[in-house]
Design a protein around this motif. Structure first.
Motif, PDB file in Angstrom:
ATOM      1  N   LYS A 211       0.826  -1.201   0.000  1.00 59.09           N
ATOM      2  CA  LYS A 211       0.000   0.000   0.000  1.00 59.09           C
ATOM      3  C   LYS A 211       0.864   1.256   0.000  1.00 59.09           C
ATOM      4  O   LYS A 211       0.601   2.221  -0.728  1.00 59.09           O
ATOM      5  N   SER A 212       1.929   1.244   0.815  1.00 55.63           N
ATOM      6  CA  SER A 212       2.818   2.399   0.890  1.00 55.63           C
ATOM      7  C   SER A 212       3.566   2.621  -0.415  1.00 55.63           C
ATOM      8  O   SER A 212       3.701   3.750  -0.899  1.00 55.63           O
ATOM      9  N   SER A 213       4.046   1.544  -1.031  1.00 53.15           N
ATOM     10  CA  SER A 213       4.742   1.677  -2.312  1.00 53.15           C
ATOM     11  C   SER A 213       3.797   2.166  -3.403  1.00 53.15           C
ATOM     12  O   SER A 213       4.189   2.943  -4.288  1.00 53.15           O
ATOM     13  N   TYR A 214       2.556   1.730  -3.344  1.00 54.53           N
ATOM     14  CA  TYR A 214       1.570   2.197  -4.314  1.00 54.53           C
ATOM     15  C   TYR A 214       1.384   3.707  -4.196  1.00 54.53           C
ATOM     16  O   TYR A 214       1.306   4.417  -5.213  1.00 54.53           O
ATOM     17  N   ALA A 215       1.350   4.213  -2.962  1.00 55.13           N
ATOM     18  CA  ALA A 215       1.229   5.659  -2.762  1.00 55.13           C
ATOM     19  C   ALA A 215       2.423   6.386  -3.365  1.00 55.13           C
ATOM     20  O   ALA A 215       2.279   7.464  -3.969  1.00 55.13           O
ATOM     21  N   ASP A 228      -2.539  16.322  -7.820  1.00 55.09           N
ATOM     22  CA  ASP A 228      -2.016  16.489  -6.465  1.00 55.09           C
ATOM     23  C   ASP A 228      -2.257  15.197  -5.718  1.00 55.09           C
ATOM     24  O   ASP A 228      -3.397  14.778  -5.509  1.00 55.09           O
ATOM     25  N   VAL A 229      -1.173  14.532  -5.279  1.00 58.72           N
ATOM     26  CA  VAL A 229      -1.306  13.233  -4.648  1.00 58.72           C
ATOM     27  C   VAL A 229      -2.131  13.295  -3.367  1.00 58.72           C
ATOM     28  O   VAL A 229      -2.820  12.328  -3.018  1.00 58.72           O
ATOM     29  N   LEU A 230      -2.095  14.443  -2.660  1.00 59.20           N
ATOM     30  CA  LEU A 230      -2.889  14.539  -1.436  1.00 59.20           C
ATOM     31  C   LEU A 230      -4.382  14.498  -1.750  1.00 59.20           C
ATOM     32  O   LEU A 230      -5.175  13.909  -0.994  1.00 59.20           O
ATOM     33  N   ASP A 245      -4.881   4.824   5.989  1.00 58.45           N
ATOM     34  CA  ASP A 245      -3.592   4.420   6.549  1.00 58.45           C
ATOM     35  C   ASP A 245      -2.643   3.911   5.471  1.00 58.45           C
ATOM     36  O   ASP A 245      -3.033   3.186   4.550  1.00 58.45           O
ATOM     37  N   PHE A 246      -1.376   4.313   5.599  1.00 59.21           N
ATOM     38  CA  PHE A 246      -0.295   3.896   4.709  1.00 59.21           C
ATOM     39  C   PHE A 246      -0.510   4.353   3.269  1.00 59.21           C
ATOM     40  O   PHE A 246       0.028   3.758   2.341  1.00 59.21           O
ATOM     41  N   LEU A 247      -1.248   5.422   3.094  1.00 58.17           N
ATOM     42  CA  LEU A 247      -1.391   6.015   1.762  1.00 58.17           C
ATOM     43  C   LEU A 247      -0.619   7.322   1.636  1.00 58.17           C
ATOM     44  O   LEU A 247      -0.779   8.025   0.652  1.00 58.17           O
ATOM     45  N   GLU A 248       0.201   7.654   2.625  1.00 57.43           N
ATOM     46  CA  GLU A 248       0.996   8.876   2.537  1.00 57.43           C
ATOM     47  C   GLU A 248       2.300   8.582   1.802  1.00 57.43           C
ATOM     48  O   GLU A 248       3.045   7.691   2.195  1.00 57.43           O
ATOM     49  N   PRO A 249       2.595   9.326   0.727  1.00 57.42           N
ATOM     50  CA  PRO A 249       3.873   9.103   0.045  1.00 57.42           C
ATOM     51  C   PRO A 249       5.036   9.570   0.912  1.00 57.42           C
ATOM     52  O   PRO A 249       4.863  10.355   1.837  1.00 57.42           O
TER      53      PRO A 249
END
Length: 438
Positions: A211-215, A228-230, A245-249
């Protein structure tokens, strides 16, 4: 569980938190640790890990004689339950190194009474707990698996308020004993067989890594498209099936769990002829983040790394901890140093960070953020410490006019940074003013 006799082996983040929090709940806890210096420190009320709230619970437990620490295994001889919380580091082939777990179980076999339960909290590959159970069965000792899901920086909170407790156990008698140890629960206890509990821990951490790598991949795409990723992850996170959760680049994921657990899961999958392409891909994405940040710096500053003075804000693997194990911040710093940049680093927990670790990454540590950022060509925010947003960015702009601020965690007010005379570059963010590069 009042008065229940509990043992803990290993006093790292998991073991120490488990020991003092069970003592807080009314158990009588003895924790065994091979490092005599750690034992002395803990018996004097000085925690050996940097974790909010831990010291107060430790001191209280010692005062009530509810918890004690020793190097001597014989104090396990009357324990009803013993939690094994030793490390299982990554071996060169990606597998989990079970040396410490095997050694502990051998020792416990010689001292525990029949009917005791050994609970494996260490993260171990599928099949390990059953193998250990077979070893201890002749001694009349039960074995269970209860993987931990504590977050560093929030370990005490998470122990007190778990979202679930996973218990892998085959025997009802062992399940009943461990259940009494935990006491009344406001969260679900998910009972499984041994193999499911083991795999659940690896599967959970690997999914968070994916999930984090996807972000981070989305942030790279936003950089190219003007999105804008946010905004993108806010829209995604509003879907209850996805969550926020875990979507923050960021600069990549690290720490003591995700890197080694994803590697161990892949090793297990390969042994069983299964391809986990999603986990393999997320590890490749993670490994690419350092190069992506270095390239962003070169493009934004407009000259080679060897001609840059770079300030790294944040050196630990995440905020609210002094842990630098597999820190993506230090990985980025090492990449910048290898490209010829001079890197100075600041972290709010700098005093608790091993100077040798920073030296190995080529980072010159500075204990004041304003001295660290003085005369910098670029400032890279690598950890999501909330303090960074509260810095006097006008003061930083005066002493480093025109410096590029690469905010890999998107924790700063980009417009404020630009007004301070600096150039703001967010991670997957749209441009701010005329100086931002997106």
């Amino acid at each position: 569980m009042s008065g229940m006799r509990v043992g803990v082996v290993g006093v790292g983040y998991v073991g120490l938190t488990t020991a003092v929090c069970l003592a807080e709940r009314g158990a009588h806890v003895v924790a065994v640790e091979v490092d005599a210096a750690k034992v002395d420190s803990l018996n004097e009320g000085r925690p050996t890990v940097d974790e909010p709230g831990l010291r107060d619970i430790l001191v209280d437990g010692l005062a009530r004689r509810a918890v004690s620490f020793t190097t001597n295994d014989r104090f396990m001889a009357d324990r009803e339950v013993v939690f094994v919380c030793v490390s299982t580091p990554e071996a060169p082939d990606g597998s989990a190194d079970l040396t410490a777990v095997e050694h502990v179980v051998d020792r416990l076999a010689n001292v525990l009474p029949p009917g005791a339960v050994v609970v494996i909290k260490s993260t171990v590959p599928v099949g390990t707990t059953r193998w250990l159970a077979e070893l201890l069965q002749p001694n009349g000792i039960h074995v269970a698996c209860a993987p931990e899901f504590l977050r560093e920086g929030y370990a005490v909170h998470d122990f007190r308020h778990p979202d679930r407790i996973v218990l892998g156990v085959d025997e009802d008698v062992a399940a009943e004993i461990v259940g009494r140890c935990y006491g009344p629960l406001s969260s679900p206890l998910l009972r499984t067989n041994l193999e499911s509990a083991e795999l659940a821990k690896y599967a959970s951490n690997a999914f968070l890594a994916v999930k984090s790598s996807y972000a981070n991949s989305l942030a790279a795409l936003c950089d190219r498209t003007g999105a804008d990723v946010l905004d993108v992850v806010r829209c995604m996170g509003a879907d209850g099936r996805i969550g926020t959760d875990f979507l923050e680049p960021g600069p990549g994921w690290g720490g003591s769990c995700l890197p080694k657990d994803s590697a161990a899961l892949l090793h297990t999958a390969r042994r069983h002829g299964v391809v986990l392409a999603e986990v393999e891909a997320c590890r490749r994405t993670n490994e690419a983040q350092g190069a992506r940040i270095a390239d962003t710096l070169r493009r934004s500053v407009g000259r080679p790394l060897r001609d840059m003075r770079v300030t790294a804000l944040g050196l630990t693997f995440k905020a609210h901890t002094s842990d630098t194990r597999d820190s993506p911040a230090l990985t980025v710093c090492s990449q910048l140093v290898s490209g010829g940049a001079h890197v100075q680093g600041y972290d709010p927990r700098l005093a608790a960070v091993d100077p040798g670790v920073l030296a190995a990454a080529g980072v010159s540590a500075v204990d004041d953020p304003y001295r660290a950022t003085k005369a910098a060509d670029a400032i890279v925010v690598l950890v999501e410490w909330p303090e960074f947003a509260e810095f006097d960015w006008y003061a930083i702009g005066e002493q480093s006019p025109g410096a590029v601020v690469v905010d890999t965690r998107n924790v700063l007010d980009g417009e404020l940074v630009e007004r301070a005379g600096l150039r703001y570059v967010g991670n997957g963010r749209r441009a701010f003013g005329t100086g931002g590069t997106g």
